[in-house]
Design an enzyme around this catalytic site. Sequence first.
Site, short mmCIF file in Angstrom:
data_model
loop_
_atom_site.label_atom_id
_atom_site.label_comp_id
_atom_site.label_asym_id
_atom_site.label_seq_id
_atom_site.Cartn_x
_atom_site.Cartn_y
_atom_site.Cartn_z
CG HIS A 87 -16.24 -31.62 -30.65
ND1 HIS A 87 -17.21 -31.36 -31.60
CD2 HIS A 87 -16.89 -31.59 -29.45
CE1 HIS A 87 -18.37 -31.19 -31.03
NE2 HIS A 87 -18.22 -31.34 -29.72
CG ASP B 13 -11.99 -27.17 -31.03
OD1 ASP B 13 -12.35 -26.32 -30.18
OD2 ASP B 13 -12.63 -28.22 -31.23
CD GLN C 230 -14.22 -28.58 -23.56
OE1 GLN C 230 -14.05 -28.37 -22.36
NE2 GLN C 230 -15.43 -28.74 -24.08
CE LYS D 228 -18.23 -26.31 -25.21
NZ LYS D 228 -18.77 -27.63 -24.86
CB CYS E 241 -19.37 -34.36 -30.01
SG CYS E 241 -21.13 -34.02 -29.90
#
Length: 410
Positions: free
Chosen positions: A127, A204, A207, A230, A368
């Site tokens: 991202h 990260d 997700q 999220k 993104c």
Amino acid sequence: MNEAELAAYMLELRQEFPILKRTVHGKPLVYFDNGATVQKPEAVIESMNAYYRELNSNIHRGVHFLSGEATDAYEQAREKVRQFINARSSKEVIFVRGTTEGINLVANTFGRQLEAGDEVIVSMMEHHANIVPWQILRDQLGIVLKVAPVNEDGELDMAALNAMISAKTKLISVTHVSNALGTINPVKQIVDLAHLHEIPVLLDGAQAVPHLKVDVQELDCDFYAFSAHKMYGPTGIGVLYGKETLLDAMPVWQGGGDMIDHVSFEKTTYAGLPHKFEAGTPAIAEGIGLGVACDWLMQADLDKVAAWEEVLLNYATEQMQQIPGMRILGNAEHKAGVISFVIDGVHAQDIGVLIDQLGVAIRTGHHCAMPVLHHFGVDATARASFALYNTKEEVDIFIAALNRACDMLR
């Protein structure tokens, strides 16, 4: 649980989401934009309402009753997050605005200690939030940014990543789950490889946390960033997990109230963890909502969530592959409930606009993640992303809407 039992269980959980009873354009809402943000259960919504109705006060500084209650509720939420990711201590849980701010915090503290020629490794599928902060350091400090490639299925090339590591590599920063491809990266393998060379790893997890059980001690990662919105929580808050020894050694980032110990014009000393990195009045209601979201997800059972979302992913993929001209980007062996796709002769945005008229919400654009889309030769895709409350019947509606859109646009 078999598939029928999973479906029944998820249907019960679905009843806790008031927005899913809505209609749009006269059609029942089919919400497949969960990669951008998921809907919120009643428990999360009510926890934030209750704060404003009953507790509303600033925290940490007040001696009065409401401030004490609000402070307790906020710090209890931090403890819930600690349990959710199995951090060793609540000192390792830093509240930030979201994954983006969490990564920027690391870049502007840990990263500011790097020198010209030092290397940071990211992957092709990142991202923008895990690309741009390192580019800023490259331009300002002269660090070297290396990019590990992906194969044609959208899987990280681990051999290439291994070959990139050198004596100058100071950080590896990669996504746990790709928002554009759905790829679940072998993050434990990456961490173990990096630690052989005494290199810290930032993951990260934006997700990942809605779909997978995340245990930061088991992963042994050094930093882990994720966003509440999220994972069925509110917008405006997220978490940066960091190992206590690393966080202690990092300089402060933002200055102001709550991150200080003592201030004079001659010298300021700073608060200990976690408040060292939390300047100013925080997102109090949102923090409480995040804590409730952690409770809710743990009660829902992420193993069952992952199993159901795999059912939806496989069912939707099979149906979509029957559509002429369909190309799905990202066919990793280990994949979360994300399908990015293009259809020959049809623009992604046109697909999104037309199926919206039929009540189906998806995402279109570059997500993104421009570099990885350009790697696959496209500027934009349409993306359907699933959550625990979605159903196979909704997939059928989505497929019918796609076919109708293709008929209209070709």
